[in-house]
Motif scaffolding. Sequence first.
Motif, PDB file in Angstrom:
ATOM      1  N   ARG A 143       3.047  -2.971  16.817  1.00  0.00           N
ATOM      2  CA  ARG A 143       2.653  -3.802  16.300  1.00  0.00           C
ATOM      3  C   ARG A 143       0.738  -3.788  15.818  1.00  0.00           C
ATOM      4  NH1 ARG A 143       2.775  -7.760  12.789  1.00  0.00           N
ATOM      5  NH2 ARG A 143       0.657  -8.505  12.198  1.00  0.00           N
ATOM      6  N   THR A 144       0.575  -2.310  17.042  1.00  0.00           N
ATOM      7  CA  THR A 144      -0.823  -1.880  17.359  1.00  0.00           C
ATOM      8  C   THR A 144      -1.086  -1.132  16.121  1.00  0.00           C
ATOM      9  OG1 THR A 144      -1.354  -2.756  19.698  1.00  0.00           O
ATOM     10  CG2 THR A 144      -2.838  -1.028  18.400  1.00  0.00           C
ATOM     11  N   GLU A 145       0.238   0.188  16.572  1.00  0.00           N
ATOM     12  CA  GLU A 145       0.260   0.805  15.421  1.00  0.00           C
ATOM     13  C   GLU A 145       0.157   0.653  13.798  1.00  0.00           C
ATOM     14  OE1 GLU A 145       2.883   3.348  19.020  1.00  0.00           O
ATOM     15  OE2 GLU A 145       3.632   2.389  16.162  1.00  0.00           O
ATOM     16  N   PHE A 146       1.125  -0.172  13.193  1.00  0.00           N
ATOM     17  CA  PHE A 146       0.708  -1.127  11.958  1.00  0.00           C
ATOM     18  C   PHE A 146      -0.124  -1.696  12.230  1.00  0.00           C
ATOM     19  CE2 PHE A 146       1.442  -5.021   9.240  1.00  0.00           C
ATOM     20  CZ  PHE A 146       2.531  -4.088   8.114  1.00  0.00           C
ATOM     21  N   LEU A 147      -0.837  -2.471  12.475  1.00  0.00           N
ATOM     22  CA  LEU A 147      -2.522  -2.631  12.201  1.00  0.00           C
ATOM     23  C   LEU A 147      -3.423  -1.611  12.108  1.00  0.00           C
ATOM     24  CD1 LEU A 147      -2.818  -6.030  14.457  1.00  0.00           C
ATOM     25  CD2 LEU A 147      -2.421  -5.922  12.208  1.00  0.00           C
ATOM     26  N   LEU A 148      -3.315  -0.331  12.686  1.00  0.00           N
ATOM     27  CA  LEU A 148      -4.160   0.709  13.212  1.00  0.00           C
ATOM     28  C   LEU A 148      -3.466   0.983  11.539  1.00  0.00           C
ATOM     29  CD1 LEU A 148      -5.919   2.386  14.187  1.00  0.00           C
ATOM     30  CD2 LEU A 148      -4.280   3.288  15.360  1.00  0.00           C
ATOM     31  N   GLY A 177     -15.005   9.720  14.146  1.00  0.00           N
ATOM     32  CA  GLY A 177     -13.539   8.545  14.385  1.00  0.00           C
ATOM     33  C   GLY A 177     -12.859   9.404  12.954  1.00  0.00           C
ATOM     34  N   TYR A 178     -12.129   8.285  12.392  1.00  0.00           N
ATOM     35  CA  TYR A 178     -10.569   8.615  11.551  1.00  0.00           C
ATOM     36  C   TYR A 178     -10.315   8.444  10.417  1.00  0.00           C
ATOM     37  CZ  TYR A 178      -8.438   9.805  16.562  1.00  0.00           C
ATOM     38  OH  TYR A 178      -8.911   9.571  17.624  1.00  0.00           O
ATOM     39  N   LYS A 179     -10.048   8.992   9.094  1.00  0.00           N
ATOM     40  CA  LYS A 179     -10.255   8.603   7.850  1.00  0.00           C
ATOM     41  C   LYS A 179      -8.160   9.133   7.343  1.00  0.00           C
ATOM     42  CE  LYS A 179     -11.527  12.828   5.280  1.00  0.00           C
ATOM     43  NZ  LYS A 179     -12.910  13.233   4.871  1.00  0.00           N
ATOM     44  N   LEU A 180      -8.065   8.053   6.374  1.00  0.00           N
ATOM     45  CA  LEU A 180      -7.094   8.568   6.150  1.00  0.00           C
ATOM     46  C   LEU A 180      -7.255   8.836   4.401  1.00  0.00           C
ATOM     47  CD1 LEU A 180      -3.944   6.621   5.778  1.00  0.00           C
ATOM     48  CD2 LEU A 180      -4.194   6.303   3.616  1.00  0.00           C
ATOM     49  N   VAL A 181      -6.480   9.342   4.052  1.00  0.00           N
ATOM     50  CA  VAL A 181      -5.976  10.848   2.356  1.00  0.00           C
ATOM     51  C   VAL A 181      -4.707   9.677   2.346  1.00  0.00           C
ATOM     52  CG1 VAL A 181      -8.175  11.566   3.105  1.00  0.00           C
ATOM     53  CG2 VAL A 181      -5.631  12.448   3.474  1.00  0.00           C
ATOM     54  N   VAL A 182      -4.365  10.138   1.177  1.00  0.00           N
ATOM     55  CA  VAL A 182      -2.828   9.720   0.238  1.00  0.00           C
ATOM     56  C   VAL A 182      -3.311  11.136  -0.463  1.00  0.00           C
ATOM     57  CG1 VAL A 182      -2.003   8.424  -1.364  1.00  0.00           C
ATOM     58  CG2 VAL A 182      -4.171   7.299  -0.152  1.00  0.00           C
ATOM     59  N   LEU A 207       0.399  -1.222  -0.018  1.00  0.00           N
ATOM     60  CA  LEU A 207      -0.420   0.162  -0.417  1.00  0.00           C
ATOM     61  C   LEU A 207       0.851   1.435  -0.264  1.00  0.00           C
ATOM     62  CD1 LEU A 207      -2.919  -1.046   3.209  1.00  0.00           C
ATOM     63  CD2 LEU A 207      -3.187  -0.939   0.378  1.00  0.00           C
ATOM     64  N   LEU A 208       0.778   2.517  -0.690  1.00  0.00           N
ATOM     65  CA  LEU A 208       1.204   3.948  -1.023  1.00  0.00           C
ATOM     66  C   LEU A 208       0.599   4.667  -0.059  1.00  0.00           C
ATOM     67  CD1 LEU A 208       3.024   3.760  -4.248  1.00  0.00           C
ATOM     68  CD2 LEU A 208       4.171   3.731  -1.984  1.00  0.00           C
ATOM     69  N   ILE A 209       0.393   5.630   0.385  1.00  0.00           N
ATOM     70  CA  ILE A 209       0.236   6.720   1.347  1.00  0.00           C
ATOM     71  C   ILE A 209       1.404   7.941   1.312  1.00  0.00           C
ATOM     72  CG2 ILE A 209      -1.063   8.303   2.952  1.00  0.00           C
ATOM     73  CD1 ILE A 209      -0.892   5.011   4.777  1.00  0.00           C
ATOM     74  N   ALA A 241      -5.245   2.235   5.959  1.00  0.00           N
ATOM     75  CA  ALA A 241      -5.063   2.560   4.429  1.00  0.00           C
ATOM     76  C   ALA A 241      -5.722   1.166   3.524  1.00  0.00           C
ATOM     77  CB  ALA A 241      -3.723   2.131   5.007  1.00  0.00           C
ATOM     78  N   SER A 242      -6.546   0.642   4.405  1.00  0.00           N
ATOM     79  CA  SER A 242      -7.279  -0.548   3.278  1.00  0.00           C
ATOM     80  C   SER A 242      -8.476   0.090   2.870  1.00  0.00           C
ATOM     81  CB  SER A 242      -7.077  -1.904   3.559  1.00  0.00           C
ATOM     82  OG  SER A 242      -7.844  -1.918   5.281  1.00  0.00           O
ATOM     83  N   ASN A 243      -9.232   0.969   3.887  1.00  0.00           N
ATOM     84  CA  ASN A 243      -9.901   1.994   3.466  1.00  0.00           C
ATOM     85  C   ASN A 243      -9.663   3.149   3.255  1.00  0.00           C
ATOM     86  OD1 ASN A 243     -11.770  -0.164   4.110  1.00  0.00           O
ATOM     87  ND2 ASN A 243     -10.179  -0.068   5.769  1.00  0.00           N
TER      88      ASN A 243
END
Lengths: 604, 228
Positions: free
Chosen positions: B157-162, B223-228, B132-134, B167-169
């Motif tokens: 681990r937790t940060e990575f999974l978060l 909540g939170y969202k991720l933008v590329v 995945l690329l951000i 990133a997958s959404n």
Amino acid sequence: MKQDPRRKRIRITRLFRRRKIAELPPSKIIIDIGPDQNPGWASKSFILSKFHALAKITVDIANLARRASHVIYKTSTTDDKQPPMVSRRRRGGSVGNRPTSRRGKFKQSRFHIPLGLKNRVTLVFSAGALVLSLALAALTYITTSHSIMNQETSSLLSVAYDNAFTAKRDLQGPHPYINFQYSSKKLNRHIATVIPNLLDEITADPLTGADSLVYVSSIWYHYPTTFTSHDLPHGLLTMVKNGVPAEQYFTYQGEPHLAIGIPIPLSGALYVGVFNLSDTAATLHILFVTLLLAGIATTLAGAFLGRWAAGRALRPLAAVSRAAQDIASGKPKTRLATTDVSDLTVLAASFNTMVDKLQERIERDARFTSDVSHELRSPLTTLATSLSVLETRRNEMSERSQKALDLLSGEVKRFQRMVSDLLEISKMDAGAAELVPDEVAIDELITKAVDLFSQNKVPVVIGEKACSLRILAEKRRIERVIANLLENADRYAGGATGVLVDVNAGFVRVSVEDNGPGIAPQDREHIFERFSRGSQIAGNRGATSGTGLGLALVQEHIKLHKGRVFVTEAKSGGACFVFEIPIDIHSSNSHKKDRSQGKEKHDL
Amino acid sequence: MVTNLLIVEDDESIRTSMRLSLEDEGNEISEADSGEKAVDIFNNANISFDLVIIDIMLPGMNGFDCCKEIRKHSSVPIIIVTARADTNDVVTGLEAGADDYITKPFEPKELSARIRALLRRSRTSEGTSSTLLIGDIEILPDAGEVKRGNEEIHLTRTEFLLLCELASNPGKVLSREHLLEKVWSYDYFGDGRLVDVHVRRLRTKIERDPANPDHVLTVRGLGYKLVV
């Protein structure tokens, strides 16, 4: 002869806890100040160990004292067997009896109208001002009108005498020797030539303003437009005809007039001047009105001054009462500002000391609860964990051991809940609890929580307006509230029968109904108090009973949301616990802010 | 498969009872009664620990420092045991690198549920396997690595999974509950602060300016969202 202070304290706190103070018949309120002769705040403070109770009692005492004679301060501890009335009478002069004398005073004023102190002072001031201004006005009016009338009369007199002199001069003619020895024919001719000019001269002068009548040779001469001799007062004419100058006030056509009659020493000739006094009367009338207005203004000013003075003098009292109310409404940091007025420094200092000590005490109490709960946590953790080890070996145990294990684990669970409830509630008491609201869909939150805590057994009905309504609320606390209410229904009413979510006047209203015996009306308020259990289930306590804090916590959680919680009767006859929280919590957010900002000072 | 747990707790009764209880669940337990000993055991013992439980109130080196010390070289899941759920202890502990917390007095069942959830998650990790690329950040789920250019960013681990979940959404708002469920595998007993603190920590590691994030954005109240 010291009494055990603990015993007394328990009595008092119990009184407070049950909030009976307002309901007791007034004559029964006895505030026991303790054994010391000087009931300083320091010794009182141990009694009034709760802020809210203190402020409430302050207000209550004030109310009671205002109404009548119900507050009895009692310093005696020696003669407990005697009724307080007797003991008070016997200790007539002691320090603690200050309120007693006050009591006597109230008793004397039998026809006492319930007026505020401020209003009373205002009334006294305005009455004083009224009397004073009326007296002054009357005096001013009398002296002024007298002097005006005197002045007027004397100036008119001089005019009248002038006119009379002119009349005499004209009637005598140019030659002093010509007199009324003329034949009547000649005389009449003389008079006929003289009179018009004379009348012109003595009547026309606008400064004198006199209507003049001249009587000569038994004939009245005057302008036809003015007075005739018939209009004049009879007594005056009689006197003047007898050779006596006279003056008389009379009313003609509704206007005040002054008539001055002067005999002219020419064979019975007379002069009568009539002066219209309506201008003077108008002046006097204006004076009267002015004085009246001035009187009213003075009275009003007196009332205003009285009000202001009373307000100024009573300001410290108002400040104290406001401070007490602030403290009662949850601002325990409120203090009176210190002042350099010596009478008030003592008041402010004692009040502040009292509140400081109380606060200290409450904080100590709260800390104690919290410390105890904290200390209990470690052994409880060991207990619970060890029990779980035993639980896994359950099958290796005899039936008796299993039974004992069940009892043990039931109690440990209750113990655990109680400690965490105590921790939560001591946090609320310390004011450390803070609402961390999130935007939540209230219908979803309630539904989920009810489903979870009731294992999908309790139906949830969502009102139309509450559908997908998003409000600011703290999820954890609302869930706790639902859990506690459901647990309460489980424990005492065989389980909740339904939960209703609806909107009511800006509030989200959630009702939890059950089919149980319901809550008696007199218990409905007390049921939210700590460790209060309904009267009908007293004694029914065991491993399954609750912590006694569930409903108290419900109330605290809802209070944090600026909502309220109460209990009514369900349609089925069971209990219906209702809580309401505002849809827009920020519209009523100021209170919380005040509290967190803490210190407030009230100026005396 | 045997799970190795390290319990750091100064109260002997609690420690022993926890050992008994957790051993019943089939775990291998090591104990330490102070932070110093815990760090020593963790770094030098011949065991690879799967999870560490640390009590905050320790004599000497406290739980936070112990947590930080372990985090220096390892991304092992850490659960801290706090005094109260409401104090700063929770946030401080999470900031120090803990993945979760539990409050005394706790139910042993709750503790083992949390342990299971954390372990399950860290073992059966990767759902997506493609890179995945951000922006300039590259996520390699298979390798469990995150890189900016050639430089590797160390995430727990937790940060990575978060990060993977966000990133997958991309562009989609994920609620705190959703993240708790996906990242911590919690059905219910979650606390929004867990998510908040970990998002904050994630930002300090992947954002150029953590105060004004470009990628991991907060959507107020949702909540939170991720933008590329």
